[in-house]
Every structure is written in C-alpha cells, then in structure tokens.
Design a protein around this motif. Structure first.
Motif, PDB file in Angstrom:
ATOM      1  N   PHE A  42     -18.398  30.903  12.005  1.00 24.99           N
ATOM      2  CA  PHE A  42     -18.644  31.999  11.065  1.00 24.99           C
ATOM      3  C   PHE A  42     -19.165  31.442   9.756  1.00 24.99           C
ATOM      4  N   PHE A  43     -19.866  32.306   9.048  1.00 18.74           N
ATOM      5  CA  PHE A  43     -20.451  31.968   7.761  1.00 18.74           C
ATOM      6  C   PHE A  43     -19.926  32.986   6.749  1.00 18.74           C
ATOM      7  N   ASP A  44     -19.239  32.493   5.741  1.00 17.75           N
ATOM      8  CA  ASP A  44     -18.827  33.375   4.642  1.00 17.75           C
ATOM      9  C   ASP A  44     -19.893  33.290   3.568  1.00 17.75           C
ATOM     10  N   VAL A  45     -20.561  34.407   3.319  1.00 22.74           N
ATOM     11  CA  VAL A  45     -21.643  34.400   2.339  1.00 22.74           C
ATOM     12  C   VAL A  45     -21.331  35.359   1.197  1.00 22.74           C
ATOM     13  N   GLU A  46     -21.666  34.930   0.005  1.00 21.75           N
ATOM     14  CA  GLU A  46     -21.561  35.766  -1.195  1.00 21.75           C
ATOM     15  C   GLU A  46     -22.962  36.227  -1.556  1.00 21.75           C
ATOM     16  N   VAL A  47     -23.149  37.536  -1.587  1.00 18.40           N
ATOM     17  CA  VAL A  47     -24.487  38.067  -1.818  1.00 18.40           C
ATOM     18  C   VAL A  47     -24.465  39.060  -2.981  1.00 18.40           C
TER      19      VAL A  47
ATOM     20  N   HIS B  32     -32.563  34.368  -2.910  1.00 20.67           N
ATOM     21  CA  HIS B  32     -31.780  33.805  -4.009  1.00 20.67           C
ATOM     22  C   HIS B  32     -30.574  34.679  -4.355  1.00 20.67           C
ATOM     23  N   GLU B  33     -30.499  35.870  -3.784  1.00 22.71           N
ATOM     24  CA  GLU B  33     -29.330  36.735  -3.977  1.00 22.71           C
ATOM     25  C   GLU B  33     -28.112  36.202  -3.203  1.00 22.71           C
ATOM     26  N   VAL B  34     -28.331  35.240  -2.310  1.00 18.58           N
ATOM     27  CA  VAL B  34     -27.203  34.609  -1.609  1.00 18.58           C
ATOM     28  C   VAL B  34     -26.698  33.455  -2.469  1.00 18.58           C
ATOM     29  N   LYS B  35     -25.479  33.574  -2.944  1.00 15.85           N
ATOM     30  CA  LYS B  35     -24.977  32.643  -3.958  1.00 15.85           C
ATOM     31  C   LYS B  35     -24.233  31.475  -3.345  1.00 15.85           C
TER      32      LYS B  35
END
Lengths: 82, 82
Positions: A42-47, B32-35
C-alpha cells in the motif's frame, strides 16, 4: 490535505508466490489454523486540493506509476481530510 | 473463518527510501499536489477458530515471522468473520 491509502494486490488470476511461501512458513511454525495468506502493498499519499481533484490525481498516479495492470489491481480509501 | 489484514510499515523514525523515490517520480510526472508517499505492505490472512484465538495467532505470526521489529511496526484489522 487529504490522506489516501492506495492498496495494490495481485489480480485473482495471478499466482502469488510470496503468499504461498509465507503460508508454508507459518505452517512450519505450527499455526495450521492459518489457511491462506495473500500479500499486497500500500501507498499512503498526502494530496493537496479539493476531494474531486484528489481522487483524479490518485487514479492518475496509480495508472501511470504505481500499478502494473498486467498483474495487479488497486483500490483506495480516503483516510482523512485535513 | 476470519479474514484479517495485517499492515506492516516502517517505524516513524526510519527513513523510507522507497517512499522518497516514489514521491520524486510522482513529482517528475507533474503531480506536485502529492506531498508525501509512504510505502507499506499488508498480509491478508484467513484464520480458523474463535475471535480471541484468531487475534492471538495474528499477534504470534506477526512477531515470529512477518514483522522486523528493528525497523517496522504493525497493526491489523479484522476484515470479516464468516
């Protein structure tokens, strides 16, 4: 900022050798009550951005980078909006 | 039969090079919205027995096999009881 967890798994039709090996290792430890193991990542991404844009970005990075559609499939969960 | 999903992630204090690399790759695609991206793995296990025994087995196989406690930590979710 939205936290999204993207789950990537082998397709049902694809043999999962890592899962088979781990199942055997678990059995060799004596835990025969464990019947099957499947492995995924899994990939935890902050967007950043509004939720519709976030979903679009998640689909795009999954398709362009994170998922090998020959073997894998994915789904995602919105974990938290902040 | 109970389906349990065991999530294994790096500890907070451990550098996640795969996550860093993927973040850079996503940026190079223009998103770039993926932090930030963190990578983890999960194990979907099917376990027989009553729920208390299932939880005990999950903790034991995690500790004895699935998790490297030097670098990693884990949690699990009961997905389904059937």
């Amino acid at each position: 900022m939205t936290n999204v967890r993207i789950f990537v798994t082998y397709k049902e039709s694809v043999f999962d050798p890592q899962g088979e090996t781990i199942t055997e290792a678990i059995h060799s430890l004596g835990y025969h009550e464990v019947k099957q193991v499947h492995v995924g990542k899994f990939f935890d991404v902050e967007v950043e951005g509004n939720i519709e844009k976030v979903k679009e970005t998640v689909a795009q990075i999954s398709e362009q980078l994170l998922v090998n559609f020959n073997l894998e499939t994915y789904r995602y969960e919105i974990m938290e909006e902040a």
